[in-house]
Design an enzyme around this catalytic site. Structure first.
Site, PDB file in Angstrom:
ATOM      1  N   ASP A 342      -4.403  -1.266  -4.624  1.00 36.20           N
ATOM      2  CA  ASP A 342      -3.467  -0.232  -5.044  1.00 36.20           C
ATOM      3  C   ASP A 342      -2.944  -0.600  -6.435  1.00 36.20           C
ATOM      4  OD1 ASP A 342      -1.615   1.953  -4.889  1.00 36.20           O
ATOM      5  OD2 ASP A 342      -0.065   0.513  -4.326  1.00 36.20           O
ATOM      6  N   ASP A 547      -0.245   3.809   1.545  1.00 39.95           N
ATOM      7  CA  ASP A 547      -1.353   2.858   1.684  1.00 39.95           C
ATOM      8  C   ASP A 547      -1.644   2.510   3.141  1.00 39.95           C
ATOM      9  OD1 ASP A 547      -1.674   2.499  -1.145  1.00 39.95           O
ATOM     10  OD2 ASP A 547       0.098   1.218  -1.128  1.00 39.95           O
TER      11      ASP A 547
END
Length: 657
Positions: A342, A547
């Protein structure tokens, strides 16, 4: 996102404002935990009495209670499985423990019971806490919403009663009640929980908003476009649950191996007991031989061959700020051959910083003068960009004058009177009326092309400079990417909900060429599954609610702990407690060493067990020698695994990465 505007926003809407409230199941409320704790306490009471030669009735009764506390539940489950013509390893362990007690080895049996009871308790805790976090995510969406009827009247309704086509009012500081599209109004919405974007996003008529995101200072009228049960936040919950279940095939494979081993061992023990009796052997010697076989064939050494290296690696990683949640996770980390990272809060710090100060030549201001003007105008604002500008001014030790007549306009910027001058700071697109040809517009465009958020500063209607603001890259980001590339043989990919320009710029700084930007949570899951379909074992590293589905879908998931959302922390297999990105390749290297030690230990255990079993089958293995060989192999593999407890093991893993 590059033109995200400065304006006043409530404290609750700060950058990375995450997540679901805690919903914790009380650990001691879980029956598995209570019984395991009771078995452990009873065993620890019995052990010193046994070793110090106390009367047998004292430690014998405590061992019996240990058997009852830790063994009745797996034993009962095993009996129910027998009813379905299935023999599981839990029942086998209970039988082995009872067999050990039958031939006077109550200590061995009690230890075996405690090991399996503790394992079941840890599994129950992990399951309960993951369920808690998933349920808590639903609390991000508000329970009620303000619905506007056709005649313009307002009523407060439960969000479950909203339907597609309803119109709702989102007041300043409220969470959005449903997925929909803005009909009227202007504001900035913190949607980090959905997209992972580090800054609030300007919203106006025609823009999409998501349930559970946080509205800023403006009021929005929104038309509901999705049923609450089909909102993005609800789909995140569903995806986390679904992805977690995709790990079941590995468990099914293990259960098949356990089933075959259990059936084979029980059949062999029964045959070893029954056949000699048929041919006239005496009962006592036959029973002793059969029980000796059950002891030496018991998989205790195999269990300890696997667990000490992995648990030692877990303990070592924990001392260095990496929480690995189970031995299975530690083993999985060493198998990864692809990494998806990420951006915001993972490769970056998740906090906007002033990166560029560009005074215009005609303004007669230097960098400090321009920053002072901007900081003064932004001082009353609580917007993340305003705080970034103020932090930059304070870092330089600048004096910030008192302002008057402060005002802010969502989607535009702020204005204030500073030392008798009218100063505005905000979006170049909204504040510059002279078009792209103005020098300030040219500078702003350059900054935005480099992935910065541009803030133009205007004094008495004349642009005097532009500030560039961006999320700061972690110091160890580039070296971490290089180390992961070396370990896995492939460069990590970047998966982010942020805008493509910002993502590509940052990826270039750390050496990543494969960038997937503008992704919603389901898009990240799709990316992970595409990699898995090529045979890759994917490690996902992230920190936000958005996420969590990808963390659950991956072969292994690691969450950044300091700013990570509750759901990400619970869904991930491991947590970087101190936010030290460089520990990720180190723990992967440590996991690979642990897996090598597991293989060594399994070979040692197999040699000992095979040798003792063959001896017992073709000769007469004395019980004391059988117990000594069995326990000796257990001690050897245990000590071998404990080597990973030393700090030297972590240093070697760090160097080897």
């Amino acid at each position: 996102m590059s033109s995200t505007l400065t304006g006043t926003a409530p404290p609750a809407g700060t950058t990375r404002e995450v997540v679901a409230p805690w919903r914790r199941t009380r650990v001691l409320a879980l029956p598995e935990v209570r019984w395991a704790a009771a078995a452990l306490v009873l065993f620890l009471l019995a052990l010193p009495l046994h070793l110090l030669g106390a009367p047998a009735w004292m430690w014998g009764s405590l061992y019996a209670l240990t058997y009852a506390a830790g063994g009745w539940e797996p034993g009962w489950a095993g009996l129910k499985a027998l009813r379905d013509k299935t023999l599981d390893v839990d029942l086998l362990m209970v039988l082995a423990a009872l067999g050990a007690a039958a031939i006077g080895q109550a200590l061995d049996g009690a230890l075996l019971i405690v090991i399996f009871a503790t394992s079941g308790a840890l599994e129950a805790i992990a399951t309960a806490r993951t369920a808690d976090s998933v349920r808590g995510l639903l609390d991000l969406a508000p329970a009620t919403a303000t619905r506007i009827s056709d005649d313009g009247t307002e009523e407060t309704v439960h969000t479950d009663r909203l339907a597609v086509g309803d119109v709702i009012l989102i007041r300043p500081g409220e969470r959005v009640g449903a997925d929909g599209r803005v009909l009227s109004g202007a504001s900035e919405v913190d949607q980090a929980t959905i997209t992972g974007e580090p800054l609030p996003v300007a919203k106006e008529a025609g823009d999409e908003v998501f349930a559970g995101t946080l509205n800023g200072t403006g009021a929005l009228t929104v038309k509901v476009e999705r049923d609450p049960s089909d909102s993005v936040i609800a789909r995140i919950v569903a995806m986390v649950e679904e992805a977690s279940q995709t790990k079941a095939p590995t468990q099914l494979f293990i259960e098949k191996v356990e089933q075959r081993y259990s059936v084979g061992m029980v059949a062999a023990t029964m045959a070893l007991f029954a056949l000699p009796l048929i041919f006239g052997a005496d009962l006592q010697s036959t029973l002793l031989r059969a029980m000796t076989f059950m002891i030496v064939a018991s998989p205790c050494a195999v269990v300890l061959a696997t667990m000490p290296p992995l648990l030692s690696a877990i303990a070592n990683a924990g001392r260095h700020g990496v929480l690995v949640k189970s031995a299975v996770v530690m083993e999985r980390l060493g198998q990864v051959d692809a990494v998806a990272l990420d951006k915001t809060g993972t490769l970056t710090e998740g906090t906007p910083r002033v990166t560029d100060i560009r005074p215009l030549a005609a303004s007669s201001l230097d960098e400090d003068g321009l920053l002072t003007l901007a900081a003064a105008a932004e001082h009353p604002s609580e917007h993340p960009l305003a705080r970034a500008i103020l932090d930059a001014a304070r870092t330089r030790g600048l004096y910030i004058p008192v302002v008057t007549d402060f005002s802010s306009a969502p989607g535009t910027g702020v204005t204030a009177t500073v030392d008798g001058c009218t100063v505005a700071a905000g979006s170049p697109a909204r504040l510059l009326s002279e078009g792209d040809g103005h020098p300030a517009a040219v500078v702003a465009a350059q900054l935005e092309n480099d992935g910065r958020t541009a803030v133009v500063v205007i004094r008495d209607r004349t642009p005097v400079g532009v500030l560039g603001i961006a999320d700061r890259l972690r110091d160890e980001a580039a070296t971490t990417v290089t180390a992961l590339s070396t370990l896995t043989g492939a460069t990590p990919i970047l998966v982010t909900g942020d805008n493509p320009r910002s993502a590509v710029r940052l990826a270039a700084e750390v050496g990543i060429t494969d960038v997937r930007a503008g992704l919603l949570p389901q898009d990240k899951v799709t990316t992970v599954r595409e990699l898995q379909q090529t045979g890759r074992k994917v490690l996902v590293v992230g920190d936000g609610v958005n996420d969590a589905p990808a963390l659950a879908a991956a072969h292994a998931g690691i969450a950044m702990g300091r700013a990570g959302s509750d759901l990400a922390l619970e869904t991930a297999d491991a947590v970087i407690v101190r936010d030290e990105l460089a520990t990720i390749p180190t723990v992967v290297a440590l996991s690979r060493r642990a897996r090598r030690l597991v293989i060594q230990n399994l070979v040692i255990a197999a040699v000992f067990i095979t040798g003792l079993v063959v001896w017992d089958l073709i000769g007469t293995l004395p019980l004391p020698l059988g117990v000594a060989g069995h326990e000796g192999s257990t001690v050897i593999v245990g000590l071998n695994g404990l080597r990973l407890l030393r700090d030297a093991a972590w240093r070697r893993a760090r160097d080897a990465r």
